[in-house]
Design an enzyme around this catalytic site. Sequence first.
Site, PDB file in Angstrom:
ATOM      1  N   THR A   1      -5.002   3.209  -3.398  1.00 19.28           N
ATOM      2  CA  THR A   1      -6.192   3.971  -3.774  1.00 19.28           C
ATOM      3  C   THR A   1      -5.823   5.295  -4.417  1.00 19.28           C
ATOM      4  OG1 THR A   1      -7.378   3.006  -1.911  1.00 19.28           O
ATOM      5  CG2 THR A   1      -8.308   5.016  -2.858  1.00 19.28           C
TER       6      THR A   1
ATOM      7  N   SER B   1      -3.494   8.155  -6.681  1.00 21.26           N
ATOM      8  CA  SER B   1      -3.267   8.220  -8.127  1.00 21.26           C
ATOM      9  C   SER B   1      -1.815   7.934  -8.496  1.00 21.26           C
ATOM     10  CB  SER B   1      -3.611   9.647  -8.607  1.00 21.26           C
ATOM     11  OG  SER B   1      -2.723  10.560  -7.941  1.00 21.26           O
TER      12      SER B   1
ATOM     13  N   HIS C   1     -10.337  18.450  -6.664  1.00 24.11           N
ATOM     14  CA  HIS C   1      -9.357  17.391  -6.420  1.00 24.11           C
ATOM     15  C   HIS C   1      -8.079  17.638  -7.214  1.00 24.11           C
ATOM     16  CE1 HIS C   1      -7.780  13.153  -6.377  1.00 24.11           C
ATOM     17  NE2 HIS C   1      -8.023  13.405  -5.101  1.00 24.11           N
TER      18      HIS C   1
ATOM     19  N   ASP D   1       0.882  -1.170   0.000  1.00 25.46           N
ATOM     20  CA  ASP D   1       0.000   0.000   0.000  1.00 25.46           C
ATOM     21  C   ASP D   1       0.921   1.223   0.000  1.00 25.46           C
ATOM     22  OD1 ASP D   1      -2.254   1.764   0.714  1.00 25.46           O
ATOM     23  OD2 ASP D   1      -1.288   1.809   2.688  1.00 25.46           O
TER      24      ASP D   1
ATOM     25  N   ASN E   1       0.404  10.857  -7.683  1.00 21.90           N
ATOM     26  CA  ASN E   1       0.796  10.984  -6.269  1.00 21.90           C
ATOM     27  C   ASN E   1       1.892   9.977  -5.904  1.00 21.90           C
ATOM     28  OD1 ASN E   1      -0.970  13.057  -5.852  1.00 21.90           O
ATOM     29  ND2 ASN E   1      -2.479  11.853  -4.723  1.00 21.90           N
TER      30      ASN E   1
ATOM     31  N   GLY F   1     -10.342   7.298  -1.436  1.00 17.02           N
ATOM     32  CA  GLY F   1     -10.415   8.096  -2.658  1.00 17.02           C
ATOM     33  C   GLY F   1     -10.703   9.547  -2.343  1.00 17.02           C
ATOM     34  N   GLY F   2      -9.839  10.430  -2.831  1.00 18.15           N
ATOM     35  CA  GLY F   2     -10.000  11.856  -2.498  1.00 18.15           C
ATOM     36  C   GLY F   2     -11.280  12.455  -3.019  1.00 18.15           C
ATOM     37  N   LYS F   3     -11.661  12.112  -4.256  1.00 15.06           N
ATOM     38  CA  LYS F   3     -12.885  12.677  -4.831  1.00 15.06           C
ATOM     39  C   LYS F   3     -14.111  12.169  -4.060  1.00 15.06           C
ATOM     40  CE  LYS F   3     -11.800  11.266  -9.073  1.00 15.06           C
ATOM     41  NZ  LYS F   3     -10.342  11.036  -9.111  1.00 15.06           N
TER      42      LYS F   3
ATOM     43  N   ASP G   1      -0.186   5.172   0.881  1.00 15.47           N
ATOM     44  CA  ASP G   1      -0.431   6.192   1.911  1.00 15.47           C
ATOM     45  C   ASP G   1      -0.544   5.576   3.300  1.00 15.47           C
ATOM     46  OD1 ASP G   1      -2.317   7.597  -0.635  1.00 15.47           O
ATOM     47  OD2 ASP G   1      -0.588   8.605   0.253  1.00 15.47           O
TER      48      ASP G   1
HETATM   49  C1  XBP Z   1      -5.254   6.238   0.772  1.00 14.10           C
HETATM   50  C2  XBP Z   1      -6.452   6.903   0.208  1.00 14.10           C
HETATM   51  C3  XBP Z   1      -6.252   8.038  -0.759  1.00 14.10           C
HETATM   52  C4  XBP Z   1      -5.487   9.181  -0.077  1.00 14.10           C
HETATM   53  C5  XBP Z   1      -5.649  10.485  -0.832  1.00 14.10           C
HETATM   54  O1  XBP Z   1      -4.708   5.458  -0.272  1.00 14.10           O
HETATM   55  O2  XBP Z   1      -7.567   6.506   0.514  1.00 14.10           O
HETATM   56  O3  XBP Z   1      -7.544   8.487  -1.119  1.00 14.10           O
HETATM   57  O4  XBP Z   1      -6.045   9.398   1.220  1.00 14.10           O
HETATM   58  O5  XBP Z   1      -5.206  10.333  -2.172  1.00 14.10           O
HETATM   59  P1  XBP Z   1      -3.866   4.071   0.081  1.00 14.10           P
HETATM   60  P2  XBP Z   1      -6.191  10.779  -3.378  1.00 14.10           P
HETATM   61  O6  XBP Z   1      -4.690   2.954  -0.521  1.00 14.10           O
HETATM   62  O7  XBP Z   1      -2.518   4.253  -0.561  1.00 14.10           O
HETATM   63  O8  XBP Z   1      -3.755   3.970   1.598  1.00 14.10           O
HETATM   64  O9  XBP Z   1      -6.685  12.174  -3.036  1.00 14.10           O
HETATM   65  O10 XBP Z   1      -5.317  10.724  -4.599  1.00 14.10           O
HETATM   66  O11 XBP Z   1      -7.293   9.753  -3.385  1.00 14.10           O
HETATM   67 MG    MG Z   2      -2.918   3.247   3.289  1.00 11.20          MG
END
Ligand code: XBP
Ligand code: MG
Length: 244
Positions: free
Chosen positions: A130, A132, A89, A20, A135, A62-64, A22
């Site tokens: 999740t 982009s 976004h 993963d 990012n 997802g940010g959106k 973030d």
């Molecule tokens: C974590 C998420 C992402 C980020 C924000 O992703 O849920 O939405 O919080 O990024 P991961 P965006 O699966 O890596 O933990 O605004 O590009 O969605």
């Molecule tokens: Mg994560």
Amino acid sequence: MQAESGAARLVRNAAALIFDVDGTLAETEELHRRAFNHAFTRHGLDWHWDRAAYKDLLRVTGGKERIRAFHTRQWTAPPLSDADIAALHGIKTAHYAELVETGCCPLRPGVADLLTAARARGQRLAIATTTSHGNIDALLSRAVGAGWTADFDAIVAGDDVRHKKPAPDVYLEVLARLKLAPSNCVAIEDSTNGLIAAARADIPVLVTRSLFFRDDDFSAARFVLDDLSKLAAEPKTAEQPHAQ
Ligand code: XBP
Ligand code: MG
């Protein structure tokens, strides 16, 4: 100590490690939160997500989708079309990249050593996230280096699949690209949604607790560690490198 040796064995014996992004590779969510707030101000919205509010909003991946979920809860907010949210976004994503490019978001403890040790063992590496591609590239170009993509056999991001985590889509797509069985892999995650997504793809999960999900329930994970620094140390007796 027992959990760490079991986790280290699980990781060492896997044909592929699926990361993963973030919260797992780096503590990025505080920068995402600041970038969302920057976008709201730029868009003339009097919204401000403090850490407590953001912790709750992170249940929505997802940010959106997160912006839409927050908007839906506001009684007095102006109407926001999908195009408006996409524009918001976009501002957020651009600001997030500016923040990451300052170098203020290094890899979490043990991540760089684990990536190096995995490569030395002949293991394959993948990303299932999740966020982009933009990012991921902003973060890893700064934290690892410009050639970071060469280290990964599969990189699957949120917009590559129909359903984001906790749906298993990104993990299923990584397995398809690697042509590996889930039992031959390990997913490394930091959130409940990520754990559920990997578990639904039948992949064993190692959780590394992150700031925003520290007190989540990870009972479905094989192992839960505070961070990955204990995993990178090679065992006393060298293990066979993985056949490709
Ligand atoms: C974590 C998420 C992402 C980020 C924000 O992703 O849920 O939405 O919080 O990024 P991961 P965006 O699966 O890596 O933990 O605004 O590009 O969605
Ligand atoms: Mg994560």
